[in-house]
Design a protein around this motif. Structure first.
Motif, PDB file in Angstrom:
ATOM      1  N   ASP A 109       0.801  -1.224   0.000  1.00  0.00           N
ATOM      2  CA  ASP A 109       0.000   0.000   0.000  1.00  0.00           C
ATOM      3  C   ASP A 109       0.834   1.275   0.000  1.00  0.00           C
TER       4      ASP A 109
ATOM      5  N   ASP B 216      -3.899  -2.888  -2.228  1.00  0.00           N
ATOM      6  CA  ASP B 216      -4.549  -3.408  -1.026  1.00  0.00           C
ATOM      7  C   ASP B 216      -4.801  -4.906  -1.202  1.00  0.00           C
TER       8      ASP B 216
ATOM      9  N   ASP C 161       2.555  -7.567   1.458  1.00  0.00           N
ATOM     10  CA  ASP C 161       2.637  -6.758   2.674  1.00  0.00           C
ATOM     11  C   ASP C 161       1.520  -7.258   3.590  1.00  0.00           C
ATOM     12  N   MET C 162       1.761  -7.291   4.877  1.00  0.00           N
ATOM     13  CA  MET C 162       0.755  -7.802   5.794  1.00  0.00           C
ATOM     14  C   MET C 162      -0.189  -6.715   6.319  1.00  0.00           C
ATOM     15  N   SER C 163       0.298  -5.484   6.403  1.00  0.00           N
ATOM     16  CA  SER C 163      -0.519  -4.372   6.905  1.00  0.00           C
ATOM     17  C   SER C 163      -1.078  -3.593   5.727  1.00  0.00           C
TER      18      SER C 163
ATOM     19  N   ASP D 297      -6.464  -7.050   4.894  1.00  0.00           N
ATOM     20  CA  ASP D 297      -5.047  -7.160   5.256  1.00  0.00           C
ATOM     21  C   ASP D 297      -4.384  -8.365   4.578  1.00  0.00           C
TER      22      ASP D 297
ATOM     23  N   TRP E 146      -2.896 -10.902   5.833  1.00  0.00           N
ATOM     24  CA  TRP E 146      -3.183 -12.210   6.446  1.00  0.00           C
ATOM     25  C   TRP E 146      -4.417 -12.821   5.773  1.00  0.00           C
TER      26      TRP E 146
ATOM     27  N   THR F 219       6.829  -7.623   6.052  1.00  0.00           N
ATOM     28  CA  THR F 219       6.266  -6.864   7.160  1.00  0.00           C
ATOM     29  C   THR F 219       7.331  -6.102   7.930  1.00  0.00           C
TER      30      THR F 219
ATOM     31  N   HIS G 271       6.704  -5.528  10.973  1.00  0.00           N
ATOM     32  CA  HIS G 271       6.512  -6.102  12.312  1.00  0.00           C
ATOM     33  C   HIS G 271       7.369  -7.350  12.433  1.00  0.00           C
TER      34      HIS G 271
ATOM     35  N   ASP H 117       4.780 -12.674  14.617  1.00  0.00           N
ATOM     36  CA  ASP H 117       4.350 -12.279  13.275  1.00  0.00           C
ATOM     37  C   ASP H 117       4.803 -13.289  12.225  1.00  0.00           C
TER      38      ASP H 117
END
Length: 125
Positions: A9, A33, A52-54, A59, A61, A82, A84, A89
């Protein structure tokens, strides 16, 4: 030429990583997204997905779980990206169905090694 779907994103990250991968000989398609990523993966059937996870809308995941449940896309390797970098994670990424995990900021040589390994493994199948 291998096609990589980059789901990211952040416009700066997406542009920078896309250009670097293109210079390494990959064809890169991008999504902003998770929902757009799932839709593009279903339509384009890339050789590998950098997720990307976020992400907004859906999302990473959830997008990964959806892709791994679908017979059309379940064999596409997904590398989680990520910022994170907590131990949980990485475990969560594998539980969601990711095939590998890498942290941001991206270290290109490390990520390329993971991309090469995943593509080689998928070609063996």
């Amino acid at each position: 030429m291998n096609i990589i779907l980059l789901v990211e994103d952040n416009e700066m990250n997406r542009d920078m990583l896309s250009r670097r991968l293109t210079r390494k000989g990959y064809q890169v398609i991008t999504a902003e997204d998770g929902k757009q990523g799932v839709d593009l993966a279903m339509k384009e059937h890339p050789d590998l997905i950098l997720m990307d996870m976020s992400l907004p809308v859906m999302d990473g995941w959830e997008a990964t779980r959806m892709l791994k449940k679908s017979p059309e896309t379940k064999s596409i390797p997904i590398i989680a990206l990520t910022a994170h970098a907590m131990a949980g994670d990485e475990k969560e990424a594998y539980q969601a169905g990711c095939d590998d995990f890498d942290t941001k900021p991206v270290v290109l040589d490390r990520l390329l090694g993971k991309i090469h390994a995943r593509l080689a493994k998928n070609e063996e199948k």
